[in-house]
Scaffold this motif. Sequence first.
Motif, PDB file in Angstrom:
ATOM      1  N   VAL A 117       0.855  -1.177   0.000  1.00 13.67           N
ATOM      2  CA  VAL A 117       0.000   0.000   0.000  1.00 13.67           C
ATOM      3  C   VAL A 117       0.895   1.232   0.000  1.00 13.67           C
ATOM      4  N   THR A 118       0.503   2.261  -0.761  1.00 18.84           N
ATOM      5  CA  THR A 118       1.221   3.542  -0.656  1.00 18.84           C
ATOM      6  C   THR A 118       0.228   4.621  -0.228  1.00 18.84           C
ATOM      7  N   TYR A 119       0.753   5.654   0.386  1.00 21.09           N
ATOM      8  CA  TYR A 119      -0.086   6.744   0.879  1.00 21.09           C
ATOM      9  C   TYR A 119       0.440   8.083   0.377  1.00 21.09           C
ATOM     10  N   GLN A 120      -0.478   9.017   0.169  1.00 21.20           N
ATOM     11  CA  GLN A 120      -0.069  10.391  -0.131  1.00 21.20           C
ATOM     12  C   GLN A 120       0.021  11.191   1.171  1.00 21.20           C
ATOM     13  N   SER A 121      -0.723  10.735   2.188  1.00 22.14           N
ATOM     14  CA  SER A 121      -0.586  11.376   3.500  1.00 22.14           C
ATOM     15  C   SER A 121      -0.863  10.324   4.572  1.00 22.14           C
ATOM     16  N   ALA A 122      -0.344  10.575   5.776  1.00 21.03           N
ATOM     17  CA  ALA A 122      -0.483   9.584   6.852  1.00 21.03           C
ATOM     18  C   ALA A 122      -1.867   9.715   7.458  1.00 21.03           C
ATOM     19  N   ASP A 123      -2.594   8.592   7.536  1.00 18.51           N
ATOM     20  CA  ASP A 123      -3.952   8.725   8.072  1.00 18.51           C
ATOM     21  C   ASP A 123      -4.079   8.265   9.520  1.00 18.51           C
ATOM     22  N   LEU A 127       0.604   4.752  11.556  1.00 17.18           N
ATOM     23  CA  LEU A 127       1.312   4.742  10.270  1.00 17.18           C
ATOM     24  C   LEU A 127       2.574   5.607  10.355  1.00 17.18           C
ATOM     25  N   ILE A 218       6.112  10.419   2.459  1.00 15.97           N
ATOM     26  CA  ILE A 218       5.392   9.159   2.709  1.00 15.97           C
ATOM     27  C   ILE A 218       5.126   8.369   1.425  1.00 15.97           C
ATOM     28  N   SER A 219       4.944   9.064   0.304  1.00 13.77           N
ATOM     29  CA  SER A 219       4.631   8.331  -0.930  1.00 13.77           C
ATOM     30  C   SER A 219       5.833   7.532  -1.451  1.00 13.77           C
ATOM     31  N   ASP A 227       0.171  -2.117   7.529  1.00 12.09           N
ATOM     32  CA  ASP A 227       0.756  -0.781   7.709  1.00 12.09           C
ATOM     33  C   ASP A 227       2.163  -0.780   8.301  1.00 12.09           C
ATOM     34  N   TYR A 254       4.645  13.532   6.824  1.00 14.87           N
ATOM     35  CA  TYR A 254       3.744  12.713   7.654  1.00 14.87           C
ATOM     36  C   TYR A 254       2.861  13.547   8.576  1.00 14.87           C
TER      37      TYR A 254
END
Length: 365
Positions: A117-123, A127, A218-219, A227, A254
């Motif tokens: 999984v990749t993220y554009q921002s930390a949710d 994470l 993060i990306s 995670d 992040y």
Amino acid sequence: MNFDLTHIGKQFAFEGVVKEIRPLGEGLINDTFLVVTEGQSVNYILQRKNKNIFTDIPAMMENINKVTTHLKKKIIEKDGDPLREALTITPTKDGKLYYRDEQDEYWAACIFVDDTVTYQSADSPYLATQGGKGIGKFQLMLADMKEPLADILPGFHNMRYRFKQWDEILAKDPVGRKAEVAKEINWIESRRDEMLDFWSKVESGVIPTRVTHNDTKISNILFDKADNVLCVIDLDTVLSSTCLNDYGDAIRSYTNNGLEDDETLTNVYMKMDFFEAYTSGYLSEAINFLTQPEIENLAFSAKYITFEQVLRFLMDYIDGDNYYKVKNEKHNLVRAHAQYKLLLSMEIDYPKMCSVVKRLVSQLR
Ligand code: GN1
Ligand code: MG
């Protein structure tokens, strides 16, 4: 520019039959594609490397090769999976780390790590903690790497160099945008000395240099489905620099409640709980190698890198958008504003950031 992706794909030693090559991701510099293969074969990432920015792509690929070779050795020692926990370069059919096409463009490929999984921002703070651990571990695994890396981006996070570029571009004002951004220029000028003071500590060796990633947003991290950080990607900028830049750049990414280019500035601020979460994850690994001056400058490094990003986006705007990909003519200015808002919130919370670092370090020692 149009590329014959099928022809380019054929140059690489891909296993299996290529079914499709399609655009992927949101990088600001390179063009990235996913190479989908038939059946059970692995998929690949294919990238056109930006030769205007990376002026020595062969040396860059050599750096990546050295770093991934070292990482894989460490991962195998710990019974990990070197194909999933580190990036794997896929060479060309004639064994080269890159392919130079007929239009003099440079292409490189690596294995696509699936089930990630990749993220554009930390949710979540969780994470952020995992992300911190991941970068801490990455730096720790590279701490004993002896082979020198070529300095393929001279002055990359070096504020003295950035101010030199800044002064030159402002003196030229090539597209006549300078007058319109007088207020923003002052944001930069009013912080010139404190930012240069930080960099002086790197120049004098008070803050040591190490093998670092230099683009830890993060990306650029692959997480597994639970995670946990699996693999650090986008190794184009692996260099010898201060590890504080990796920490600071990650905090910039992040902890931001908004987007890097958020137009709604009220969205943008540093979330203190995410700051603490990332820092605790990072320190749990990095405490094994950090020196006292590095620890003392951790919190400042977040302001430093965020400031640098304001400067770089604004400078590119004044320069007529030559460096970063933009979606419209104000994009770099919007980015500069958003990053400045983030910087302001860090400045307000700076005393708190310093106490969090102090507390976490004392708990670990
Ligand atoms: C660029 O291409 P990408 O998105 O990985 C840039 C970083 C910036 C980042 C800002 C070589 O990275 O330094 O922090 O954009 N990379 C280079 O999002 O300049
Ligand atoms: Mg990058």
